[in-house]
Structures are given as C-alpha cells and as structure tokens.
Design a protein around this motif. Structure first.
Motif, PDB file in Angstrom:
ATOM      1  N   LEU A 120       0.834  -1.206   0.000  1.00  0.00           N
ATOM      2  CA  LEU A 120       0.000   0.000   0.000  1.00  0.00           C
ATOM      3  C   LEU A 120       0.866   1.251   0.000  1.00  0.00           C
ATOM      4  CD1 LEU A 120      -3.108   0.904   0.545  1.00  0.00           C
ATOM      5  CD2 LEU A 120      -2.246   1.423   2.793  1.00  0.00           C
ATOM      6  N   ALA A 121       1.876   1.257   0.866  1.00  0.00           N
ATOM      7  CA  ALA A 121       2.722   2.446   0.983  1.00  0.00           C
ATOM      8  C   ALA A 121       3.485   2.704  -0.308  1.00  0.00           C
ATOM      9  CB  ALA A 121       3.687   2.280   2.142  1.00  0.00           C
ATOM     10  N   LEU A 122       4.059   1.644  -0.892  1.00  0.00           N
ATOM     11  CA  LEU A 122       4.856   1.837  -2.104  1.00  0.00           C
ATOM     12  C   LEU A 122       3.973   2.298  -3.260  1.00  0.00           C
ATOM     13  CD1 LEU A 122       7.335  -1.183  -1.968  1.00  0.00           C
ATOM     14  CD2 LEU A 122       7.740   1.189  -1.322  1.00  0.00           C
ATOM     15  N   LEU A 123       2.794   1.667  -3.394  1.00  0.00           N
ATOM     16  CA  LEU A 123       1.884   2.047  -4.484  1.00  0.00           C
ATOM     17  C   LEU A 123       1.415   3.493  -4.332  1.00  0.00           C
ATOM     18  CD1 LEU A 123      -0.543  -0.868  -5.255  1.00  0.00           C
ATOM     19  CD2 LEU A 123       0.441   0.706  -6.903  1.00  0.00           C
ATOM     20  N   CYS A 124       0.933   3.818  -3.130  1.00  0.00           N
ATOM     21  CA  CYS A 124       0.449   5.182  -2.903  1.00  0.00           C
ATOM     22  C   CYS A 124       1.577   6.178  -3.112  1.00  0.00           C
ATOM     23  CB  CYS A 124      -0.098   5.329  -1.491  1.00  0.00           C
ATOM     24  SG  CYS A 124      -1.611   4.454  -1.219  1.00  0.00           S
TER      25      CYS A 124
ATOM     26  N   LEU B 252      -9.716  14.729   5.488  1.00  0.00           N
ATOM     27  CA  LEU B 252      -9.264  13.555   4.734  1.00  0.00           C
ATOM     28  C   LEU B 252      -9.974  12.283   5.187  1.00  0.00           C
ATOM     29  CD1 LEU B 252      -7.381  12.649   2.538  1.00  0.00           C
ATOM     30  CD2 LEU B 252      -5.593  12.346   4.208  1.00  0.00           C
ATOM     31  N   ILE B 253     -10.253  12.172   6.504  1.00  0.00           N
ATOM     32  CA  ILE B 253     -10.951  10.963   6.971  1.00  0.00           C
ATOM     33  C   ILE B 253     -12.324  10.869   6.324  1.00  0.00           C
ATOM     34  CG2 ILE B 253     -10.731   9.641   9.097  1.00  0.00           C
ATOM     35  CD1 ILE B 253     -11.158  12.114  10.671  1.00  0.00           C
ATOM     36  N   LEU B 254     -12.956  12.025   6.108  1.00  0.00           N
ATOM     37  CA  LEU B 254     -14.280  12.008   5.491  1.00  0.00           C
ATOM     38  C   LEU B 254     -14.178  11.460   4.075  1.00  0.00           C
ATOM     39  CD1 LEU B 254     -17.226  12.776   5.839  1.00  0.00           C
ATOM     40  CD2 LEU B 254     -16.708  14.963   4.830  1.00  0.00           C
ATOM     41  N   ILE B 255     -13.202  11.951   3.313  1.00  0.00           N
ATOM     42  CA  ILE B 255     -13.036  11.490   1.934  1.00  0.00           C
ATOM     43  C   ILE B 255     -12.761   9.989   1.923  1.00  0.00           C
ATOM     44  CG2 ILE B 255     -11.587  11.664  -0.120  1.00  0.00           C
ATOM     45  CD1 ILE B 255     -11.241  14.627   0.563  1.00  0.00           C
ATOM     46  N   ILE B 256     -11.853   9.553   2.802  1.00  0.00           N
ATOM     47  CA  ILE B 256     -11.495   8.132   2.808  1.00  0.00           C
ATOM     48  C   ILE B 256     -12.688   7.266   3.210  1.00  0.00           C
ATOM     49  CG2 ILE B 256     -10.079   6.414   4.014  1.00  0.00           C
ATOM     50  CD1 ILE B 256      -7.781   8.335   3.811  1.00  0.00           C
TER      51      ILE B 256
ATOM     52  N   ALA C 249      -8.473   5.892  -2.393  1.00  0.00           N
ATOM     53  CA  ALA C 249      -8.838   6.935  -1.432  1.00  0.00           C
ATOM     54  C   ALA C 249      -7.630   7.750  -1.007  1.00  0.00           C
ATOM     55  CB  ALA C 249      -9.505   6.305  -0.215  1.00  0.00           C
ATOM     56  N   MET C 250      -6.482   7.091  -0.847  1.00  0.00           N
ATOM     57  CA  MET C 250      -5.291   7.812  -0.379  1.00  0.00           C
ATOM     58  C   MET C 250      -4.655   8.625  -1.494  1.00  0.00           C
ATOM     59  SD  MET C 250      -3.364   6.314   2.597  1.00  0.00           S
ATOM     60  CE  MET C 250      -3.471   4.955   3.583  1.00  0.00           C
ATOM     61  N   THR C 251      -4.939   8.273  -2.747  1.00  0.00           N
ATOM     62  CA  THR C 251      -4.295   9.005  -3.837  1.00  0.00           C
ATOM     63  C   THR C 251      -5.210  10.057  -4.449  1.00  0.00           C
ATOM     64  OG1 THR C 251      -4.910   7.184  -5.290  1.00  0.00           O
ATOM     65  CG2 THR C 251      -2.647   7.232  -4.512  1.00  0.00           C
ATOM     66  N   VAL C 252      -6.528   9.944  -4.193  1.00  0.00           N
ATOM     67  CA  VAL C 252      -7.442  10.838  -4.909  1.00  0.00           C
ATOM     68  C   VAL C 252      -7.186  12.300  -4.552  1.00  0.00           C
ATOM     69  CG1 VAL C 252      -9.392  10.619  -3.299  1.00  0.00           C
ATOM     70  CG2 VAL C 252      -9.830  11.135  -5.663  1.00  0.00           C
ATOM     71  N   VAL C 253      -6.842  12.584  -3.300  1.00  0.00           N
ATOM     72  CA  VAL C 253      -6.446  13.955  -2.966  1.00  0.00           C
ATOM     73  C   VAL C 253      -5.032  14.014  -2.388  1.00  0.00           C
ATOM     74  CG1 VAL C 253      -8.730  14.921  -2.636  1.00  0.00           C
ATOM     75  CG2 VAL C 253      -7.603  13.783  -0.750  1.00  0.00           C
TER      76      VAL C 253
END
Lengths: 530, 325
Positions: free
Chosen positions: B129-133, B170-174, B191-195
């Motif tokens: 997840l970390a590497l991809l994001c 950000l928690i709301l978006i996620i 979700a982590m990359t959209v914003v």
C-alpha cells in the motif's frame, strides 16, 4: 490593510461555502443511503410495504429527502379547515388497490397526486401485500406517499439561511396566547431575585416574551459571566450522535454528573435540581402537559438545560490542547535553537534521532508506549470526568506535546541554520560584530518569522482535539465527534463539524499572516505603501 | 625520463624530431577535471557511511522477507479456529503445544493463528500500500506541481482548489470512498491518492516558484531555451534531493496513516498491520497477551523507521553539495 482583510475574509467565506457544498455532495449524493439501516434494529422488524415507508421516513429524518404520506396531507387539509372531520375520516381510507377506492377517496388521491407531481415529487402507491387467501401480510398494508430528493442548491440555501438565528418576539406562533409580546430590561434578574426573597440582588438582564429564549442577556457565576441568547448558531442538527441537538451545542454544553442546587422556580417553589433557569426556551403547551411544570413554571418557557460538573467537549480538548501547545513552544523552540548552535554535536544528534522517531513511527505506537510507561509510573491512564484530580491530564498532554515539540524543533533548527549560512550574517561577522550580537539582533529575529505564522493556527486548532489521543485516554473531547458521526451516518453533524473546521482554518491562516506582518516590518499587505 | 638526452647525438633533423600540432577547437573545450557522474557520486556518498549499508540491507531484507515468507508458508488465519487450547498462547506455550517452528516465535493470537505469520502477511499488505500510494502520489504530484509552479494561470486556479480541498477532512473522503466501494486494498489506494497528491504538488509548486525566476533560468530563457528544457535540465536536477527527501517522509507516512485509519475503524478489510494492531488492542490490557499487541506495533515502527532513515540519507546524498570532497 482593511481592504486586504475584507478581501481575504470574503475569499475565506467562498472556500468555506465550497467545502460545505463538496461535503454535501459526498455524503448526500455519493453515499449509498441504504447503509443507514445496517445498524438499525427496527429495520429488521419491518416487512413488506411498512419497510418501504419506514425507509422513507428515516431518510427524511436523516435529511436525504422530503417525504409526505397521504395521511398527513389529508390531516393537514382538515387542520386548515378545508374539509370537515367526516370527509377526512372517509378520505384517509385508501383501498387495497387503486380501483377499490371510494369515489371521495379517489377524488382526494387524485388531488394529492396532482398537487405533489406538480411540485416535482414522485407519488408512489403501494397496493396491499396479500396472501393467497386474501389476508394482508404483516406490514403489507396499502400506502400512498409523495417523495422527493432534496436538491443540492435547496439544501445548501436552507443550511446557510438557517445557520444564524436571531431571536425575535414573533418566534412564538401568533395563534398562541402568551400575553403581551415584547422585550423587557430589568436590573433585578428574576432568577437571582425569586418571588418572596427579602434582599434585592442587582443583576441586569434582558427578558423576552414571544421569543424562543426567555433570557436574551444575563449574568451568572459561570465563565464568561455575561451570556447572550440573541444570536444562536445552528451548524446542523444531530440525528444519531446526540439526537435533536445542534452540533455547536453538542460541542459546547457541559458534560458529566448533575450539579444539584437549591433553586427557586418562577412560582416560588424551591427544589434541589440541576436546572439552569437562564436557558429556558419556549415549548408550546408544555406547562399544561406535564404536572411538574405546572408546579414550577408560570408560562410555557419550561425547556431548560441542566448544569453539569464537567467541561464541554471543546473545553476538555482546549485545556489539553492549549497546555500541550504552550509546552511545545516552550520546549521545542529553545531545543531546536540549541541544536542549530551546536550543529553535529551530541545534542544535535540526539535531537535528530528524537525527531526521526516521532516522524517515522506511527503516532499510535508511541502514544501506546507512553500510556504503558505512564501506567507503570502510577499515572492515571483513563480520563474520568467526575474526578477532580489533575494528574489524569498529564498523559494526554504529553502525548499531544511530543509530536508538536518534534515538529517545532525540526523547523527551528532548519530556519536557524538557513539564517546562519546567509550572506548578511557573513557580512555582519566580517564587520566585526560579536557572535552574540549577530545572534540576538539578526538571526534570532529572522528565524522566528516563519514560526510566528503558525502560532494562531496551533492555538485555534488546540480546541478541535486529537482523534487518537482522546480515544486512547477516553477523553470526552471534540476530537472524536467527526469519526463518530461518520460511523453513525449522522449527516447533520458531519456537515456541521466540517464547516467548523474550515472556518477555524481560514481564520487561523488570516491571523497568522497578520501576526507575521506585525512582527516583520518588511511584509506589508496594502499595495499602496510599497 | 629524468636523464637529459642530447638530441643532436641522434642525428635527426628538426622535422623528424617535432611535428606541428593544430589548434583544436573541440579539444580546448574539454575540461581536464575528473569525470563527474551524478548518480555515481550519490551512491558513493551514500555508501561511504557504514550505517547506511547496514540499514539498507535491513530494509531490503525486510521487504524481501515480507513478500517471500507469506508466499512460502500459505498463512491461514483460521486453521486452528476450533482448537480452544491454541488461542492466546505465549511463545513458549505455543512452541510446546505445536512443536518448535519459526512461526510460533511470537506466540499465537486470538484465533490460534501464528502471530509471526500474521505480522508478515500484514507487513506485505502495508508495504505494498505504501509503495503504491507513494509511487502514484509522487508521480502525479511532481508532474502537476511542476506545471502548477510554471504557469501563473494554472497557479491561480490550483490555489483555489488547494484551499478548498485542503479544508475537506481527509478521513471524510477516505470513509466516503470506503463506503462507496467496498473497503478493499484497491479502494484504500484510490482513497489515499485521490487527494493525496495535492499536498505534494503544492510543495513542489513552491520549490519551482523559488527556483523558476533565478538569474540562471532567466539567462537560459533569454538565450531561447524552451520551457520544457528549462524544466528538465535546469530545475529537475535541482529538485532531485528535495523529491527524494520527500519520498522518505511520504512512504512511511502511508503505513502510519493506514494504522491510524484501522485504529479508528475506517481501515480496509485486509489484515494489514493497522488492522492487526486494531484487532489486538484488547489484548494489550490483558496480562500475558501483551505480545500480540506490541509485536505488530514494533514491526510497523521498525519498517517505518528504516524506510525513513534510508530515504533521508539518500536524500542527503543526492544533494550535489555533499559531493565535493
């Protein structure tokens, strides 16, 4: 300067409105509204047509749509005097299917359908859900209703227009008989001067009749001593987190156990209760409805809040937040400075390891570590609102201060080193100034400018609370309000809290810029002076 | 050739002894300094510090282990679910009950699963997840940030967007994303990359604005260099160390953020490190079970610290000013 400030404020207002619109689109349009039933025990007890109407009524309560059952429509016609009771009783009874309606019912059904379709509603008729033998199934009664999703613009306009409520003497419906409406100024507040009391206590107050709040302005013994109810904020009504209560009230009302006190009610009766008579609001017919109200109150201003021992959610968050912020500045700045002055020495290396630890390690990990260490040292690890001990504040404050200290150390060190290597310092040195003089007269002031910019923000955001810290130590603060609301689909609270955060961030940015401009004479926001 | 030689003794004419060398325009342009290769110097500076070699090997080992070990052991969290005696075992008890094996080195968890296997399985998900994001956010962030910094028109629009989106929690978006789709790994990446790229782009934009109007770029522009060439040749090399340093804070931060999200109950459905910590929270306060909670916390911390240190030191090494020696 004033013009610039106005421009910034308008700009901030625009951003805040956009944020609210985006959040409204996110939660009302994008999310599957069926999810609100996942934790609802009542939903599983309903079946067939009842389930559909139950869904509609819940969605209306959560603010998704406008739902008008046919029965309500007919009842309203009767209440307005358009139809008499006999017609109402007849018209309400809709048939199992449309063709089984009586002539009169069919006429009103057609009228209902026409009226609501014209307004853009979708009119739904559910025929009775019958078994093979003709019996109606459980919950399968026929139903007729009109429903319409609330469009975004309407939602937004209603939200923003209802946000500020200015109390006025026409709040109470004109039909209610409440005597003469008006606003009255008194030097002797009746709460402090109950009926029959001998000595008069001087305490000015403004009292309204016909207004929502009885006391519009008054003094009492609690901080900030003068209170007003003329302008009230409505950030959004809660539905699941704190039912029927506005977000702003949820954040600011006191919590914990009741503080009982001997109070004298307007009728002169005394009782040991926690009621705060100053908070009385109007509820029509409430005095006659409840026996105890008749005993205590002389009018319909009977809805009172209660005094509780603890602080409000914002209060707890702010106390913990502000102390940790002050601690962070008091510790972080000097340490960062010392690190810069002794670059690559032991202190600098230790500080760098600490900064690295705080940045890299998940915050959850070190908060739990400190909780375990603090518990071993005998500090209370759980927050208790009813306890008067101050020790329970220690661990939450430490947990919050740790990352802020690391952050300030990092930036202070960075800014100091940048300044120490700049040309003007070399020039000053070549000019023969002593290191102490260079430091106190030049470097220190310049390095502090970017730090100053963040001060208003860290003070203001101290009150919003921290999610993990408050969860780990069970602090009844404001930090968890948003996550709670998201988990329980409380749309009103989500919008309200987001708006609150957005306003705080806009205000703290503007204040930061202003503070920076006062500290640094080179920064000027008015174009003319340049 | 220290001995003096008497040339006349050779009996050769001047033409035979000397030849005329033409003045060469290309040769005179060459600098007779030692050859400088940027990336070679970066690695030379990086590996000069012995600590870096140790930490880098640790990082490589952990990443390889997180990917190879779960693939080889076929971890099944519910294998011992029905065995009431297999739950919440200390390492010693687990070894005794199941027989000595590497996977019982950290004991058994709430459903009798080996904690060691659970942790490495979780690490694989968290690291992926970390590497991809990190890759997605950095690519979009750096590219858009460069455009954002260069164009004044784009700047005006993007600043508005940044001011608005930055205020949406950000928690709301996620959580909206997690509810909109199912809370899977890919939803979390989305979700982590959209914003998530926005803050990186803003940071890069600020850096570009600082460097953009420096004299050497002005000179380059006056000489007719195209904007793309200025961006690629003048500005990008300047920012390599900034980008690497940023990567060093970004990648561990995704692991930390995932832990945070899982803890507040908004994580993904996969048993990542965060989910493990969340699930084992009740074990922390139960005497004898603490190891179930502390071991995923410790592994998550080690992974993030190692990633951070390697990234920071690589960032330092990629600053050309450290190459002088």
């Amino acid at each position: 300067m004033g013009k610039y400030l106005l421009k910034r404020l308008l700009h901030g207002l625009f951003s805040v409105i956009c944020v609210v619109l985006i959040v409204m689109v996110l939660i009302y349009s994008l999310l599957d509204r069926g999810k609100i039933f996942s934790g609802d025990p009542n939903f599983n007890h309903t079946a067939s047509n009842n389930r559909i109407t139950y869904q509609q009524s819940r969605w209306e309560a959560f603010g998704y749509l406008d739902y008008v059952p046919y029965v309500d429509y007919v009842n309203r016609l009767a209440a307005d005097g358009q139809i008499d009771e006999a017609t109402r009783a007849e018209a309400v009874k809709i048939g199992k299917t449309a063709d089984k309606d009586t002539e009169l019912t069919a006429q009103y059904v057609a009228q209902f359908t026409q009226e609501y379709q014209a307004k853009g509603y979708q009119v739904v008729r559910l025929d009775a859900d019958t078994k093979k033998n003709g019996q109606v199934r459980d919950g399968g009664q026929q139903a007729l209703f009109a429903t319409r999703d609330i469009p975004l613009y309407q939602r937004a306009i209603t939200y923003f227009t209802k946000m500020f409520f200015i109390d006025n003497i026409h709040y109470v419906p004109e039909s209610a008989d409440i005597g003469e409406r008006g606003i009255q100024f008194t030097l002797y507040d009746p709460v402090h001067n109950p009926e029959g009391a001998g000595k008069k206590v001087f305490s000015p107050a403004i009292i309204g009749n016909g207004t929502l709040h009885k006391y519009l302005l008054y003094f009492d013994g609690r901080f900030p001593f003068i209170h007003q109810n003329i302008l009230t904020l409505h950030l959004g009504e809660s539905y699941t987190v704190n039912r029927g209560v506005d977000v702003f009230t949820t954040m600011t009302e006191t919590q914990g156990s009741y503080v009982l006190d001997t109070i004298t009610f307007p009728t002169g009766v005394t009782a040991d209760r926690a009621d705060d008579l100053h908070s009385a609001t109007y509820v029509q017919g409430s005095r006659d409805a409840i026996a105890s109200n008749q005993q205590w109150f002389t009018d319909d201003y009977t809805n009172v809040l209660t005094n509780k021992a603890g602080m409000s959610k914002l209060g707890y968050s702010f106390v913990i937040g502000i102390i940790s912020t002050i601690a962070a500045y008091v510790i972080g700045l000097p340490v960062g400075l010392a690190m810069a002055l002794r670059k690559d020495k032991l202190l600098d290396k230790l500080g760098t390891i600490y900064i690295m630890f705080i940045i890299a390690v998940p915050s959850l990990a070190y908060i739990f570590l400190f909780k375990a260490l603090g518990g071993k040292a005998g500090l209370p690890t759980l927050f208790d609102m009813d306890s008067t001990g101050k020790l329970m504040y220690v661990l939450p404050i430490v947990s919050l201060a740790l990352p802020s200290i690391a952050n300030l150390m990092k930036w202070m060190r960075r800014y100091m080193i940048d300044q120490m290597n700049s040309d003007y310092v070399k020039f000053a040195r070549s000019g023969g100034l002593s290191e102490g003089e260079i430091f106190s007269k030049h470097i220190w002031k310049n390095a502090l400018i970017p730090i100053v910019h963040g001060i208003p923000g860290s003070i203001i955001f101290a009150m919003t609370g921290a999610i993990i810290t408050e969860r780990v130590y069970v602090v009844p603060g404001a930090g968890n309000l948003l996550t709670q609301a998201i988990n329980r689909y409380d749309n009103g609270v989500i919008v309200g809290v987001t708006l609150f955060y957005a306003v705080l961030s806009v205000v703290s940015l503007i204040l930061g810029d202003l503070l920076m401009a006062t500290v640094d004479p080179r920064i000027s926001f008015s174009t003319k002076e340049r | 050739m220290n001995e003096k030689m008497d040339l006349s003794a050779l009996g050769l004419s001047d033409e035979e002894l000397f030849s005329h060398v033409d003045h060469s325009q290309t040769e005179s342009e060459k600098i007779t300094a030692p050859r400088y290769s940027y990336w070679k110097s970066v690695f030379r500076v990086f590996f000069r510090n012995k600590v870096n070699i140790i930490i880098l090997s640790l990082l490589i080992f952990m990443i390889l282990f997180a990917y190879i070990y779960p693939a080889m052991t076929h971890y099944d969290p519910f294998a011992n679910l029905r065995d009431a005696n297999a739950k919440h075992l200390s390492p010693a008890a687990a070894m005794e009950y199941f027989g000595p094996d590497l996977k019982w080195i950290l004991g058994a968890g709430a459903s009798g699963e080996p904690t060691f296997d659970a942790i490495w399985n979780g690490s694989r998900i968290s690291i992926s997840l970390a590497l991809l994001c990190g890759a997605i956010n950095m690519t979009i962030g750096v590219l858009l940030g460069a455009i954002w910094g260069f164009s004044k028109r784009v700047d005006a629009i993007m600043m508005e967007i940044y001011n608005i989106i930055g205020n949406v929690p950000l928690i709301l978006i996620i959580s909206v994303m997690a509810m909109l789709f199912s809370p899977t790994f890919w939803t979390m990446v989305f979700a982590m990359t959209v914003v998530g790229w926005l803050s990186i782009a803003f940071f890069i934009r600020t850096q570009v604005v600082i460097i953009r109007d420096r004299e050497y770029n002005l000179a380059s522009r006056c000489l007719g260099t195209s904007t793309i060439k200025i961006a690629m040749k003048n500005i990008l090399p300047f920012m390599t160390s900034v980008i690497v340093t940023m990567l060093a804070t970004e990648i561990p931060s995704y692991i930390s953020y995932e832990v945070f999200l899982s803890y507040i109950g908004m994580g993904m459905s996969e048993m990542s490190l965060g989910k493990l910590i969340y699930a084992a929270e009740s074990a922390m306060v139960t005497p004898g079970w603490e190891i179930e909670f502390w071991s995923p916390v410790a592994i998550a911390s080690i992974i993030t610290v190692v990633l951070y240190v390697v990234g920071q030191n690589l960032g330092d090494a990629s600053d050309p000013r450290t190459h002088m020696e």
